[in-house]
Every structure is written in structure tokens, then in C-alpha cells.
Motif scaffolding. Structure first.
Motif, PDB file in Angstrom:
ATOM      1  N   MET B  82      36.834  36.337  46.434  1.00  0.00           N
ATOM      2  CA  MET B  82      36.735  35.847  45.056  1.00  0.00           C
ATOM      3  C   MET B  82      37.345  34.456  44.923  1.00  0.00           C
ATOM      4  N   ILE B  83      36.684  33.634  44.115  1.00  0.00           N
ATOM      5  CA  ILE B  83      37.195  32.308  43.785  1.00  0.00           C
ATOM      6  C   ILE B  83      37.396  32.269  42.280  1.00  0.00           C
ATOM      7  N   PHE B  84      38.583  31.814  41.848  1.00  0.00           N
ATOM      8  CA  PHE B  84      38.951  31.930  40.432  1.00  0.00           C
ATOM      9  C   PHE B  84      38.902  30.577  39.730  1.00  0.00           C
ATOM     10  N   GLN B  85      38.805  30.635  38.392  1.00  0.00           N
ATOM     11  CA  GLN B  85      38.813  29.396  37.610  1.00  0.00           C
ATOM     12  C   GLN B  85      40.145  28.665  37.785  1.00  0.00           C
ATOM     13  N   GLN B  86      41.245  29.403  37.757  1.00  0.00           N
ATOM     14  CA  GLN B  86      42.560  28.764  37.887  1.00  0.00           C
ATOM     15  C   GLN B  86      43.056  28.796  39.340  1.00  0.00           C
ATOM     16  N   PHE B  87      42.162  28.929  40.289  1.00  0.00           N
ATOM     17  CA  PHE B  87      42.402  28.823  41.734  1.00  0.00           C
ATOM     18  C   PHE B  87      43.223  29.984  42.304  1.00  0.00           C
ATOM     19  N   ASN B  88      44.260  30.449  41.545  1.00  0.00           N
ATOM     20  CA  ASN B  88      45.097  31.567  41.988  1.00  0.00           C
ATOM     21  C   ASN B  88      45.674  31.372  43.389  1.00  0.00           C
ATOM     22  N   LEU B  89      46.136  30.158  43.658  1.00  0.00           N
ATOM     23  CA  LEU B  89      46.871  29.931  44.906  1.00  0.00           C
ATOM     24  C   LEU B  89      48.334  30.253  44.669  1.00  0.00           C
ATOM     25  N   VAL B  90      49.099  30.412  45.759  1.00  0.00           N
ATOM     26  CA  VAL B  90      50.539  30.598  45.634  1.00  0.00           C
ATOM     27  C   VAL B  90      51.149  29.198  45.625  1.00  0.00           C
ATOM     28  N   GLY B  91      51.513  28.729  44.451  1.00  0.00           N
ATOM     29  CA  GLY B  91      51.908  27.332  44.276  1.00  0.00           C
ATOM     30  C   GLY B  91      53.068  26.884  45.141  1.00  0.00           C
ATOM     31  N   ARG B  92      53.994  27.796  45.429  1.00  0.00           N
ATOM     32  CA  ARG B  92      55.193  27.397  46.149  1.00  0.00           C
ATOM     33  C   ARG B  92      55.038  27.513  47.665  1.00  0.00           C
ATOM     34  N   ALA B 154      41.184  27.126  47.893  1.00  0.00           N
ATOM     35  CA  ALA B 154      40.806  28.505  47.560  1.00  0.00           C
ATOM     36  C   ALA B 154      39.524  28.899  48.288  1.00  0.00           C
ATOM     37  N   ILE B 155      38.590  27.944  48.405  1.00  0.00           N
ATOM     38  CA  ILE B 155      37.347  28.245  49.130  1.00  0.00           C
ATOM     39  C   ILE B 155      37.646  28.492  50.604  1.00  0.00           C
ATOM     40  N   CYS B 156      38.544  27.666  51.176  1.00  0.00           N
ATOM     41  CA  CYS B 156      38.938  27.877  52.582  1.00  0.00           C
ATOM     42  C   CYS B 156      39.529  29.270  52.769  1.00  0.00           C
ATOM     43  N   ARG B 157      40.406  29.666  51.810  1.00  0.00           N
ATOM     44  CA  ARG B 157      41.011  31.000  51.897  1.00  0.00           C
ATOM     45  C   ARG B 157      39.917  32.057  51.883  1.00  0.00           C
ATOM     46  N   ALA B 158      38.931  31.880  50.985  1.00  0.00           N
ATOM     47  CA  ALA B 158      37.834  32.842  50.891  1.00  0.00           C
ATOM     48  C   ALA B 158      37.049  32.904  52.202  1.00  0.00           C
ATOM     49  N   LEU B 159      36.808  31.717  52.802  1.00  0.00           N
ATOM     50  CA  LEU B 159      36.004  31.692  54.039  1.00  0.00           C
ATOM     51  C   LEU B 159      36.714  32.399  55.182  1.00  0.00           C
ATOM     52  N   LEU B 160      38.053  32.274  55.222  1.00  0.00           N
ATOM     53  CA  LEU B 160      38.788  32.913  56.311  1.00  0.00           C
ATOM     54  C   LEU B 160      38.736  34.436  56.242  1.00  0.00           C
TER      55      LEU B 160
END
Lengths: 299, 266
Positions: B82-92, B154-160
Motif C-alpha cells: 500500500m502507498i498512502f497519501q501521507q506517505f506513512n514513513l517512519v520519520g525518525r 514509500a514506493i521503494c518500500r512497497a517494491l521491496l
């Protein structure tokens, strides 16, 4: 480990000449961070070791004297005639009526002290965060006041107030209130520090005063955390108010210190048990109150 | 082949998705359109079970999805990234580690917890970043990146995750047009080169027409349109958005809005 790494369908691993410099740059950047972390860990361990030496913490003594500690508990569990406290609960809790009244007074001291302290903490916490208070000297002054209020132990405040206002619950309430102002003020300020600045900016951009910015930009964001911390503080204050009586500032403490000094072991255990039951009940109630408030809020 | 049958999601008395039925062949690029609150996000989130459906079934290649539990559910989530509007990465966390989170389902727990990712996975993550032109940012904290850069991470995370489907929930809604194009191009590349099914929620009809093979229109939780983009007439757009289609398509809403406000003020 799964063997899927070699057959990734969605990403192609780049050739080494292209990848190696990237990996090296990442490794170097990470190594710098890791060095800082290790340095921090080493300093922390040294400080811990020094503290153990300085405070003369000797595990040998703890081990050798552990028997005294447990034998005190054994005595706590027996009446003066040597029988187990459980054999005669009526005799164990002979002072239940008197103790309940005093415990009630303790609860009221904690309650009034907590509410008063929380009110002051609420007023002060917005004055010591850079996001809301642009003048550094106001922030510094507020912080010093809060530090003073929480670094002096409440029992010391109680002692001073007993001298000033005489014996009774009033000095206890004042002492609890002052300590609560300091402790909650600090926690509240940290909550305010972590709020999202955008709503505050939104209110400011609509021409809101400083009070309007706090009221509409900050307070709705922090309220649920404030309630949680205040309920926790109330629980801690019940325990704190229980020893106020040690210096004559009202509540169950006076009975407790008398029982300890005069070696009425069964009385000590009975009073402690009452306090514990009280704290458990408060914990159960405060948990419900908190969930109710949160549910109200999300409606 | 992804098949939804009578998928329904209720939140209390509100029905967010109302018996939606869809059948999506493998490799299709599907755009889901409709106004805010039409149930687009809930539909996507039901597919990877971030939101539990109240009724109906979801099947992927004939296998039932709605009843999956535990490890099987986690494996399904791995397969539909899933890819989200607010990216949902771990900012820190730094960028490379964010991308490596896509390997969680492939890595034994203790290794992942101590961030001892296999070397091959690190190479994979760096390659993915380089192919998105952001390998130079690998050591930076994710929250220091711009929106467009974060979405590429986020796309890279999804691809992995080595997914079979990509679910993209308004992936470009917080991005400027140039970054939106970069992200949509990346999704198209994934779809074309790797044959992944892509389901993407969009509120820009222009983007939807440009990139999608098929458009699904939702209104008030129901699927009201399902056809090729060319079949999206003004009438359909009007039902979907409740306003003149030209306003939606040509982004000419501003003058109309101003006129409306002026009329109200008068």
C-alpha cells in the motif's frame, strides 16, 4: 530466512560499480551516527558505575541483611498475641472506623491539592513553551518557579506550613498543591511542546489573540493528555498525603507513624493495606473516567 | 485476478462501502474516482484488511482473503503493498531503513528487530532508491525529505515487498504537479514492466484519464461507473462529483467558486 532475495521480481539489483559508491557513502554517514551512539553509551555506563561507587551501593550488604527485611514482614503479619493476623480480622482491623475517617481526610487532602495544583499547572504550562511564548525571560521565570515547586519535597513544605498555619489538613493541602503545580506543570509543558503548531498558526492567521491561540489552537490538542496526567498525579498524591500526618499535616499519616514508632506491627499492616486498597480503587475508577472522557471527546 | 463480491463496510450507522462488486484481471491499472467520502479509501483498505469488511468477500486468484489470520494475513499484506497519501514513513528513521521495512515479511524477527538486514536486501533497497533518483538521501532521516521524495521512498518500500498488487490511496494528492507526474510515472512503470496490478484512488480526473486502463467511479459507497476512461462522459462526472464536469476536468473551479461566494455575499 526465505530465499526470495535472489529472485526479486520488482527490483533489479544494480551492477556493483554503480552500487558500491552509494553503499560506501551510506556506510560512512551511518558510522558517524553510530560513533556518537557508542560514545553516549560508554559515558552512560561510566556514570552508572561512578554512581554505584559514590552511593556505596553494596550488593553484599543487601544479601546479608535481607533476612531482617523479611522478618519485618513476618512481624507485620502477626498480632501482638503472636497469632496470624488472618486468624482474627476483627482484632486486626480494630480501628477500622477511625482509620477510615482519617483515610477519607487523606483522600480529600489529595483531591483538593491535586485540583488546585493542576489548575496552577494548567495556567503556567503555556508560558514556558517556545511555540506559544515568544519572550525567553517569561519562559525562564516560569520554569524556575515550576522547578522550585517540585524540587522541594512536599513533606518539607508541609513541615513549614504546619509551623505557619498550625496542625491539621490545611498545611497538607498546600504542600500537595505546590508540589503538584511543579510536577504537573513540567509534564503539561512537555505535552504542549509536542503539539502540532498548524492549528495555532491557523488561529493566529485569523487574527486571534494569544489567549484565543491557546484556547482554540493548543487546549483541544492537549486536554486528553492533561486529564491522564492529572489522574495519575491524584493517585501519587494519595500516597503522598498519607505521610503528611508524619509532620502533623492531617490524614492517616499520624496514626501510621505512631504505629511504626510504637511497634504496633499489626496496625502498620492494617493501615498500609487500607491505603493500598484505596489506591487500587482509585486506579480502577480513574481508568473508567479517562475512557469516558475520551469517548465524549471523540463524539 | 482480484474479485470483490458484495463488499460492505459499515462504521456504526454509516455505510462507507455499500455492496461493491468488482473483478480486476491481473496487470490492470485501475483508477478509482469519486468525491471525498465516497468510500474509495475504505474500499482499498478493505482489500489489505487494514479495515475489516462488515460483509462480502474478497478473493485473489480464487483464494479467499476475508478470512485470513495471523501469518497468512501478514503474507497477504506483503503481497498487496500500500502507498498512502501521507506517505506513512517512519520519520525518525533513515531512508534506507524505511525502505528495508518492506523486507519485514521476508526477514526473521530477530534480524529485523536489531536492524541486521541481510546484505542482499540492503543492495536491493539501495538499487530501488537509485532507480528513483534518491539514493543520495539514503542516510537522511525520512522526515527531512520533501513530499515528493518521501512518496518515492514509500514506493521503494512497497517494491521491496515484492508485491503482486499495489494499492495506492491518493498517492499524489499532497504533491505538486511535477512530483505527481514522477510518482504516477513510477506506478505506470511498475505496472508495465513487472505486470503488477495497480489500484489507485485519484481525485484528479486528468490523471485518471492519462494513466488508467479502467476507471471505477464511486458515489455514496456504491460503484456507479466501471468502464474505460473514454466512456467517462460529462453526465457521469456530474453524478460522481455533483457539479459541472468541465469544472472538474479543466480545473476551472476557481472562477465558479468565486462567483458563488459573491452571489452568497450579495
Amino acid at each position: 530466512m526465505t530465499a526470495s532475495t535472489t529472485a526479486n521480481h520488482t527490483v533489479t539489483v544494480l551492477p556493483d560499480p554503480q552500487l558500491a559508491p552509494l553503499m560506501r557513502a551510506y556506510g560512512e554517514a551511518m558510522a558517524a551516527k553510530r560513533r556518537q551512539l557508542i560514545l553516549g553509551a560508554v559515558l552512560f555506563t561510566i556514570a552508572l558505575a561512578l554512581a554505584l561507587l559514590g552511593a556505596e551501593v553494596d550488593l553484599g550488604t543487601l544479601w546479608a541483611k535481607i533476612g531482617n527485611f523479611t522478618s519485618y514482614f513476618t512481624r507485620l503479619a502477626h498480632l501482638d498475641n503472636g497469632a496470624s493476623v488472618l486468624s482474627d480480622p476483627a482484632e486486626w482491623f480494630w480501628g477500622l472506623r477511625k482509620w477510615s475517617l482519617l483515610l477519607g481526610e487523606t483522600l480529600l487532602i489529595a483531591y483538593v491539592g491535586t485540583i488546585t495544583g493542576a489548575a496552577f499547572a494548567f495556567c503556567l504550562c503555556f508560558l514556558c513553551t517556545p511555540g506559544l511564548m515568544p519572550f525567553p525571560w517569561v519562559r525562564a521565570a516560569t520554569r524556575r518557579v515550576l522547578e522550585f515547586a517540585r524540587t522541594v519535597p512536599e513533606i518539607v513544605f508541609a513541615l513549614i506550613f504546619v509551623v505557619a498555619f498550625g496542625l491539621g489538613p490545611v498545611p497538607g493541602v498546600l504542600a500537595v498543591a505546590i508540589h503538584t503545580t511543579g510536577a504537573l506543570g513540567k509534564l503539561f509543558a512537555e505535552v504542549v511542546d509536542n503539539i502540532d503548531a498548524n492549528p495555532v498558526e491557523g488561529v493566529r492567521s485569523s487574527g486571534g489573540t494569544w489567549f484565543a491561540q491557546v484556547r482554540f489552537g493548543a487546549v483541544p490538542q492537549v486536554l486528553s493528555n492533561f486529564v491522564s496526567y492529572t489522574l495519575l498525579r491524584f493517585e501519587i498524591n494519595v500516597r503522598g498525603a498519607a505521610v503528611m500526618g508524619f509532620v502533623g499535616a492531617g490524614g492517616i499519616g499520624e496514626e501510621l507513624i505512631t504505629a511504626i514508632r510504637k511497634f504496633f506491627y499489626a496496625d502498620v499492616s492494617a493501615i498500609l493495606l487500607l491505603i493500598m486498597v484505596c489506591v487500587v480503587v482509585i486506579d480502577l475508577i480513574s481508568e473508567r473516567v479517562r475512557h469516558r472522557l475520551l469517548a465524549l471527546e471523540s463524539r | 485476478m482480484l474479485v470483490l463480491e458484495g463488499l460492505t463496510k459499515r462504521f456504526g450507522s454509516v455505510t462507507a462501502v455499500d455492496s461493491a462488486s468488482l473483478s480486476i484481471p491481473r496487470g490492470q491499472f485501475v483508477g478509482i474516482i469519486g468525491r471525498s467520502g465516497a468510500g474509495k479509501s475504505t474500499l482499498l483498505r478493505s482489500i489489505n484488511r487494514l479495515s475489516e469488511p462488515s460483509a462480502g468477500t474478497i478473493a485473489w486468484n480464487g483464494a479467499e482473503i476475508t478470512t485470513l489470520k495471523g501469518a497468512a494475513l501478514r503474507d497477504w499484506r506483503r503481497r498487496c503493498a500500500m502507498i498512502f497519501q501521507q506517505f506513512n514513513l517512519v520519520g525518525r528513521l533513515d531512508v534506507l531503513n524505511n525502505v528495508l521495512l518492506g523486507r519485514l515479511a521476508h526477514t526473521p524477527g530477530w534480524r529485523a528487530m536489531s536492524r541486521l538486514w541481510p546484505h542482499q536486501d540492503r543492495l536491493l533497497a539501495m538499487s530501488a532508491l537509485e532507480q528513483m533518483d534518491i539514493a543520495g538521501l539514503a542516510a537522511q532521516r525520512a522526515d527531512t525529505l520533501s513530499g515528493g521524495q518521501q512518496q518515492r521512498v514509500a514506493i521503494c518500500r512497497a517494491l521491496l515487498q515484492e508485491p503482486e498488487i499495489i494499492l495506492a490511496d491518493e498517492p499524489v494528492a499532497s504533491l505538486d504537479p511535477r512530483n505527481a507526474k514522477i510518482v504516477m510515472d513510477a506506478l505506470q512503470r511498475i505496472n508495465r514492466h513487472h505486470g503488477l496490478t495497480v489500484l489507485v484512488n485519484l481525485h484528479s480526473l486528468d490523471l485518471a484519464r492519462t494513466y488508467c486502463d479502467r476507471l471505477v467511479g464511486m458515489a455514496a459507497g456504491r460503484i456507479v461507473f466501471d468502464d474505460v476512461p473514454a466512456a467517462l462522459t460529462e453526465g457521469v462526472s456530474r453524478t460522481l462529483y455533483g457539479m459541472e464536469a468541465a469544472d472538474v476536468i479543466d480545473h476551472a473551479a476557481a472562477p465558479g467558486l468565486e462567483a458563488g461566494l459573491a452571489a452568497q455575499a450579495a
